[in-house]
Design a protein around this motif. Structure first.
Motif, short mmCIF file in Angstrom:
data_model
loop_
_atom_site.label_atom_id
_atom_site.label_comp_id
_atom_site.label_asym_id
_atom_site.label_seq_id
_atom_site.Cartn_x
_atom_site.Cartn_y
_atom_site.Cartn_z
N ALA A 7 0.84 -1.20 0.00
CA ALA A 7 0.00 0.00 0.00
C ALA A 7 0.88 1.25 0.00
O ALA A 7 0.59 2.22 -0.70
CB ALA A 7 -0.94 -0.01 1.20
N LYS A 8 1.97 1.23 0.78
CA LYS A 8 2.91 2.35 0.75
C LYS A 8 3.50 2.52 -0.64
O LYS A 8 3.63 3.62 -1.16
CB LYS A 8 4.09 2.10 1.72
N PHE A 9 3.87 1.40 -1.23
CA PHE A 9 4.51 1.42 -2.55
C PHE A 9 3.54 1.95 -3.62
O PHE A 9 3.88 2.86 -4.37
CB PHE A 9 4.99 0.02 -2.91
N THR A 10 2.34 1.39 -3.70
CA THR A 10 1.41 1.79 -4.77
C THR A 10 0.71 3.10 -4.47
O THR A 10 0.24 3.77 -5.38
CB THR A 10 0.35 0.69 -5.02
N GLY A 11 0.66 3.50 -3.20
CA GLY A 11 -0.03 4.73 -2.85
C GLY A 11 0.85 5.95 -2.84
O GLY A 11 0.36 7.07 -2.65
N SER A 12 2.13 5.79 -3.05
CA SER A 12 3.05 6.93 -2.96
C SER A 12 3.36 7.53 -4.32
O SER A 12 4.37 8.18 -4.51
CB SER A 12 4.36 6.50 -2.28
N THR A 13 2.47 7.34 -5.28
CA THR A 13 2.70 7.84 -6.63
C THR A 13 1.40 8.21 -7.32
O THR A 13 0.34 7.70 -6.96
CB THR A 13 3.40 6.78 -7.49
N ARG A 14 1.53 9.07 -8.30
CA ARG A 14 0.39 9.38 -9.17
C ARG A 14 0.59 8.71 -10.54
O ARG A 14 -0.16 8.99 -11.47
CB ARG A 14 0.24 10.89 -9.33
N ALA A 15 1.59 7.86 -10.66
CA ALA A 15 1.88 7.21 -11.94
C ALA A 15 0.78 6.23 -12.32
O ALA A 15 0.52 6.02 -13.51
CB ALA A 15 3.22 6.49 -11.89
N PHE A 16 0.13 5.62 -11.32
CA PHE A 16 -0.95 4.68 -11.61
C PHE A 16 -2.24 5.45 -11.86
O PHE A 16 -2.83 5.99 -10.94
CB PHE A 16 -1.16 3.70 -10.45
N GLU A 17 -2.67 5.49 -13.11
CA GLU A 17 -3.90 6.21 -13.43
C GLU A 17 -5.11 5.31 -13.38
O GLU A 17 -6.23 5.79 -13.25
CB GLU A 17 -3.77 6.86 -14.81
N THR A 18 -4.88 3.99 -13.48
CA THR A 18 -6.01 3.05 -13.45
C THR A 18 -5.67 1.91 -12.49
O THR A 18 -4.52 1.67 -12.15
CB THR A 18 -6.27 2.45 -14.84
N MET A 19 -6.70 1.21 -12.10
CA MET A 19 -6.50 0.04 -11.25
C MET A 19 -5.73 -1.05 -12.01
O MET A 19 -4.96 -1.79 -11.43
CB MET A 19 -7.85 -0.49 -10.75
N ASP A 20 -5.93 -1.14 -13.32
CA ASP A 20 -5.20 -2.12 -14.12
C ASP A 20 -3.69 -1.89 -14.04
O ASP A 20 -2.91 -2.84 -13.98
CB ASP A 20 -5.65 -2.10 -15.59
N GLU A 21 -3.27 -0.63 -14.04
CA GLU A 21 -1.85 -0.33 -13.94
C GLU A 21 -1.31 -0.74 -12.56
O GLU A 21 -0.23 -1.31 -12.46
CB GLU A 21 -1.60 1.16 -14.18
N LYS A 22 -2.07 -0.48 -11.54
CA LYS A 22 -1.66 -0.89 -10.19
C LYS A 22 -1.61 -2.42 -10.10
O LYS A 22 -0.71 -2.98 -9.49
CB LYS A 22 -2.66 -0.33 -9.16
N MET A 23 -2.56 -3.08 -10.74
CA MET A 23 -2.59 -4.55 -10.75
C MET A 23 -1.35 -5.13 -11.44
O MET A 23 -0.85 -6.18 -11.03
CB MET A 23 -3.85 -5.06 -11.46
N ARG A 24 -0.86 -4.48 -12.49
CA ARG A 24 0.36 -4.95 -13.16
C ARG A 24 1.52 -5.00 -12.19
O ARG A 24 2.29 -5.96 -12.16
CB ARG A 24 0.73 -4.03 -14.33
N ALA A 25 1.65 -3.96 -11.36
CA ALA A 25 2.73 -3.93 -10.37
C ALA A 25 2.54 -4.99 -9.31
O ALA A 25 3.47 -5.72 -8.95
CB ALA A 25 2.83 -2.55 -9.73
#
Length: 172
Positions: free
Chosen positions: A131-149
């Motif tokens: 959550a720290k990792f994925t929440g500390s950026t605005r690079a993820f514009e969609t949930m699909d992008e977050k899911m890739r990571a």
């Protein structure tokens, strides 16, 4: 910067070496692929670095203390009373606490992702770290992008299913 050995040595242990590297903070990157690479690296860190020490961090207690003494004032008790739902949805084992927010990584001019700050802080839940990792950026514009990571992380370390990770990350 941190370099992990790909294979264990003759003694069965992995090693890592730190050295200076030029680059920009991952936080400055808007490239989802940089975050996917860092998620893969975080998975390697969690898979390789010994997680069987006794230094487990109690994030719940730490956060409760911070909220109780924060600017939330009288609302802090309302926030804390609803936390059981949060903690019930955060699953998975505790791993080396990388503190993986985006300012703890460098992207070199060649596009290589390097981890910073590998000091021993103990172990903590992987969903809180993700959550720290994925929440500390605005690079993820969609949930699909977050899911890739999250999917790339899950392929590198034995963990909950990707769906379990997502549920825990969203809860955290």
């Amino acid at each position: 910067s941190l370099y992990l050995s790909k294979e264990p040595g003759a003694d069965g242990k992995y090693s890592y070496v730190m050295r200076f590297e030029k680059g920009s903070s991952l936080f400055e990157s808007k490239q989802v692929n940089d975050y996917v690479s860092a998620a893969k690296f975080l998975g390697d860190i969690h898979r390789i670095i010994n997680r069987n020490n006794d230094l487990e961090r109690d994030y719940r207690r730490t956060l409760e203390k911070r909220i109780a003494s924060s600017a939330f004032g009288t609302r802090s008790s309302d926030i804390l009373s609803s936390w059981d739902v949060l903690w019930d949805n955060i699953g998975g084992p505790a791993y080396f606490d990388k503190d993986p927010h985006a300012q703890q990584w460098i992207v070199t001019p060649e596009g290589k992702v390097i981890a910073l700050d590998m000091d021993e802080k103990g172990r903590t839940n992987q969903c809180i770290q993700l959550a720290k990792f994925t929440g500390s950026t605005r690079a993820f514009e969609t949930m699909d992008e977050k899911m890739r990571a999250l999917d790339k992380y899950a392929t590198r370390v034995s963990s909950l299913s990707v769906q379990g990770l997502v549920r825990g990350v969203l809860a955290a």
